[in-house]
Motif scaffolding. Structure first.
Motif, PDB file in Angstrom:
ATOM      1  N   ASP A 246     -39.682  -4.201 -11.207  1.00 58.65           N
ATOM      2  CA  ASP A 246     -41.055  -4.859 -11.596  1.00 58.65           C
ATOM      3  C   ASP A 246     -40.464  -6.214 -11.864  1.00 58.65           C
ATOM      4  O   ASP A 246     -41.538  -7.285 -11.442  1.00 58.65           O
ATOM      5  N   LEU A 247     -39.444  -6.833 -12.450  1.00 60.07           N
ATOM      6  CA  LEU A 247     -38.979  -8.012 -12.765  1.00 60.07           C
ATOM      7  C   LEU A 247     -38.713  -9.032 -11.228  1.00 60.07           C
ATOM      8  O   LEU A 247     -38.644  -9.992 -11.316  1.00 60.07           O
ATOM      9  N   ASN A 248     -38.414  -7.912 -10.364  1.00 59.28           N
ATOM     10  CA  ASN A 248     -38.058  -8.892  -8.923  1.00 59.28           C
ATOM     11  C   ASN A 248     -38.685  -8.440  -7.655  1.00 59.28           C
ATOM     12  O   ASN A 248     -38.316  -7.264  -7.201  1.00 59.28           O
ATOM     13  N   PRO A 249     -40.056  -8.905  -7.645  1.00 58.24           N
ATOM     14  CA  PRO A 249     -40.791  -8.727  -6.450  1.00 58.24           C
ATOM     15  C   PRO A 249     -39.878  -8.652  -5.166  1.00 58.24           C
ATOM     16  O   PRO A 249     -39.249  -9.977  -5.192  1.00 58.24           O
ATOM     17  N   GLY A 250     -40.252  -7.883  -4.251  1.00 60.79           N
ATOM     18  CA  GLY A 250     -39.479  -7.860  -2.974  1.00 60.79           C
ATOM     19  C   GLY A 250     -38.040  -7.381  -3.010  1.00 60.79           C
ATOM     20  O   GLY A 250     -37.345  -7.456  -2.009  1.00 60.79           O
ATOM     21  N   LEU A 251     -37.337  -7.020  -4.079  1.00 57.91           N
ATOM     22  CA  LEU A 251     -36.036  -6.553  -3.968  1.00 57.91           C
ATOM     23  C   LEU A 251     -35.859  -5.228  -3.454  1.00 57.91           C
ATOM     24  O   LEU A 251     -34.931  -4.993  -2.823  1.00 57.91           O
ATOM     25  N   ALA A 252     -36.904  -4.402  -3.557  1.00 62.61           N
ATOM     26  CA  ALA A 252     -36.952  -2.828  -2.731  1.00 62.61           C
ATOM     27  C   ALA A 252     -36.488  -3.218  -1.500  1.00 62.61           C
ATOM     28  O   ALA A 252     -36.242  -2.313  -0.738  1.00 62.61           O
ATOM     29  N   ALA A 253     -37.323  -4.143  -0.952  1.00 62.68           N
ATOM     30  CA  ALA A 253     -37.456  -4.371   0.703  1.00 62.68           C
ATOM     31  C   ALA A 253     -35.950  -4.792   1.122  1.00 62.68           C
ATOM     32  O   ALA A 253     -35.720  -4.726   2.528  1.00 62.68           O
ATOM     33  N   LYS A 254     -35.021  -5.171   0.157  1.00 63.51           N
ATOM     34  CA  LYS A 254     -33.743  -5.552   0.745  1.00 63.51           C
ATOM     35  C   LYS A 254     -32.965  -4.313   0.941  1.00 63.51           C
ATOM     36  O   LYS A 254     -31.881  -4.510   1.604  1.00 63.51           O
ATOM     37  N   GLY A 255     -33.468  -3.162   0.789  1.00 60.26           N
ATOM     38  CA  GLY A 255     -32.749  -1.946   1.036  1.00 60.26           C
ATOM     39  C   GLY A 255     -32.014  -1.560  -0.184  1.00 60.26           C
ATOM     40  O   GLY A 255     -31.641  -2.075  -1.422  1.00 60.26           O
ATOM     41  N   PRO A 256     -31.094  -0.191  -0.161  1.00 61.31           N
ATOM     42  CA  PRO A 256     -30.579   0.184  -1.035  1.00 61.31           C
ATOM     43  C   PRO A 256     -29.145  -0.556  -1.584  1.00 61.31           C
ATOM     44  O   PRO A 256     -28.843  -0.197  -2.584  1.00 61.31           O
ATOM     45  N   PHE A 257     -28.581  -1.328  -0.638  1.00 57.96           N
ATOM     46  CA  PHE A 257     -27.533  -1.973  -0.981  1.00 57.96           C
ATOM     47  C   PHE A 257     -27.650  -3.414  -0.987  1.00 57.96           C
ATOM     48  O   PHE A 257     -28.339  -4.008   0.022  1.00 57.96           O
ATOM     49  N   PHE A 258     -26.801  -4.161  -1.868  1.00 59.07           N
ATOM     50  CA  PHE A 258     -27.279  -5.585  -2.006  1.00 59.07           C
ATOM     51  C   PHE A 258     -26.067  -6.325  -1.504  1.00 59.07           C
ATOM     52  O   PHE A 258     -24.923  -6.205  -1.810  1.00 59.07           O
ATOM     53  N   ALA A 259     -26.436  -7.618  -0.861  1.00 61.77           N
ATOM     54  CA  ALA A 259     -25.101  -8.490  -0.544  1.00 61.77           C
ATOM     55  C   ALA A 259     -24.568  -9.336  -1.825  1.00 61.77           C
ATOM     56  O   ALA A 259     -25.454  -9.502  -2.617  1.00 61.77           O
ATOM     57  N   ALA A 260     -23.578  -9.654  -1.760  1.00 64.24           N
ATOM     58  CA  ALA A 260     -22.666 -10.348  -2.686  1.00 64.24           C
ATOM     59  C   ALA A 260     -23.914 -11.762  -2.952  1.00 64.24           C
ATOM     60  O   ALA A 260     -24.095 -12.281  -2.104  1.00 64.24           O
ATOM     61  N   GLY A 261     -23.838 -12.256  -4.140  1.00 61.21           N
ATOM     62  CA  GLY A 261     -24.623 -13.347  -4.345  1.00 61.21           C
ATOM     63  C   GLY A 261     -26.040 -12.864  -4.719  1.00 61.21           C
ATOM     64  O   GLY A 261     -26.561 -13.984  -5.246  1.00 61.21           O
ATOM     65  N   THR A 262     -26.413 -11.951  -4.243  1.00 60.72           N
ATOM     66  CA  THR A 262     -28.052 -11.611  -4.773  1.00 60.72           C
ATOM     67  C   THR A 262     -28.110 -11.749  -6.156  1.00 60.72           C
ATOM     68  O   THR A 262     -27.366 -11.251  -7.032  1.00 60.72           O
ATOM     69  N   ARG A 263     -29.242 -12.367  -6.692  1.00 62.89           N
ATOM     70  CA  ARG A 263     -29.428 -12.501  -8.117  1.00 62.89           C
ATOM     71  C   ARG A 263     -30.569 -11.646  -8.451  1.00 62.89           C
ATOM     72  O   ARG A 263     -31.842 -11.471  -7.702  1.00 62.89           O
ATOM     73  N   ILE A 264     -30.305 -10.721  -9.600  1.00 64.03           N
ATOM     74  CA  ILE A 264     -31.264  -9.962 -10.089  1.00 64.03           C
ATOM     75  C   ILE A 264     -31.614 -10.032 -11.272  1.00 64.03           C
ATOM     76  O   ILE A 264     -30.814 -10.170 -12.268  1.00 64.03           O
ATOM     77  N   LYS A 265     -32.897 -10.312 -11.583  1.00 67.02           N
ATOM     78  CA  LYS A 265     -33.382 -10.369 -13.153  1.00 67.02           C
ATOM     79  C   LYS A 265     -33.410  -9.045 -13.971  1.00 67.02           C
ATOM     80  O   LYS A 265     -33.756  -7.978 -13.282  1.00 67.02           O
ATOM     81  N   LEU A 266     -32.584  -9.181 -14.992  1.00 72.06           N
ATOM     82  CA  LEU A 266     -32.609  -7.839 -15.998  1.00 72.06           C
ATOM     83  C   LEU A 266     -33.340  -7.819 -17.107  1.00 72.06           C
ATOM     84  O   LEU A 266     -33.538  -8.811 -17.703  1.00 72.06           O
ATOM     85  N   PRO A 267     -33.958  -6.733 -17.543  1.00 75.68           N
ATOM     86  CA  PRO A 267     -34.568  -6.783 -18.747  1.00 75.68           C
ATOM     87  C   PRO A 267     -33.673  -6.566 -19.951  1.00 75.68           C
ATOM     88  O   PRO A 267     -32.560  -6.168 -19.555  1.00 75.68           O
ATOM     89  N   PRO A 268     -34.245  -6.648 -21.087  1.00 72.30           N
ATOM     90  CA  PRO A 268     -33.099  -6.485 -22.099  1.00 72.30           C
ATOM     91  C   PRO A 268     -32.804  -4.948 -22.448  1.00 72.30           C
ATOM     92  O   PRO A 268     -33.597  -4.067 -21.807  1.00 72.30           O
ATOM     93  N   ARG A 269     -31.785  -4.797 -22.850  1.00 73.08           N
ATOM     94  CA  ARG A 269     -31.211  -3.161 -23.007  1.00 73.08           C
ATOM     95  C   ARG A 269     -32.110  -2.540 -24.198  1.00 73.08           C
ATOM     96  O   ARG A 269     -32.559  -3.229 -24.942  1.00 73.08           O
ATOM     97  N   ALA A 270     -32.095  -1.230 -23.781  1.00 76.28           N
ATOM     98  CA  ALA A 270     -33.165  -0.460 -24.574  1.00 76.28           C
ATOM     99  C   ALA A 270     -32.250  -0.422 -26.062  1.00 76.28           C
ATOM    100  O   ALA A 270     -31.067  -0.389 -26.175  1.00 76.28           O
ATOM    101  N   ALA A 271     -33.066  -0.250 -27.039  1.00 75.88           N
ATOM    102  CA  ALA A 271     -32.400  -0.150 -28.395  1.00 75.88           C
ATOM    103  C   ALA A 271     -31.666   1.413 -28.564  1.00 75.88           C
ATOM    104  O   ALA A 271     -32.300   2.203 -27.967  1.00 75.88           O
ATOM    105  N   ALA A 272     -30.573   1.235 -29.122  1.00 75.11           N
ATOM    106  CA  ALA A 272     -29.899   2.511 -29.204  1.00 75.11           C
ATOM    107  C   ALA A 272     -30.670   3.533 -30.154  1.00 75.11           C
ATOM    108  O   ALA A 272     -31.449   3.013 -31.018  1.00 75.11           O
TER     109      ALA A 272
END
Length: 77
Positions: free
Chosen positions: A38-64
């Motif tokens: 959801d945070l990275n539109p178009g990321l799924a279109a890159k396929g299951p494996f990512f190339a080095a250097g690909t930048r991916i926005k991450l959500p916060p960790r879930a609270a324990a």
């Protein structure tokens, strides 16, 4: 839409999103991978494996989850 906590840069070719989620966020379950997509539109279109250097926005960790209090057993295990 989720909040961006930080940006992860893929270190080597061939990393997968489920493993990135597990390593960086503690789990790949419970909608974690979907939140990253959801945070990275178009990321799924890159396929299951990512190339080095690909930048991916991450959500916060879930609270324990709170730990359950242990109940002593009077009759043993």
């Amino acid at each position: 839409m989720s909040t961006v906590d930080r940006i992860y840069r893929v270190a080597s070719d061939g990393e997968r999103l489920d493993r990135i989620a597990r390593d960086q966020l503690g789990t790949e379950k419970g909608g974690t991978v979907e939140a990253i997509l959801d945070l990275n539109p178009g990321l799924a279109a890159k396929g299951p494996f990512f190339a080095a250097g690909t930048r991916i926005k991450l959500p916060p960790r879930a609270a324990a989850e709170p730990k359950r209090a242990s109940v002593p057993r009077i009759w043993g295990d």
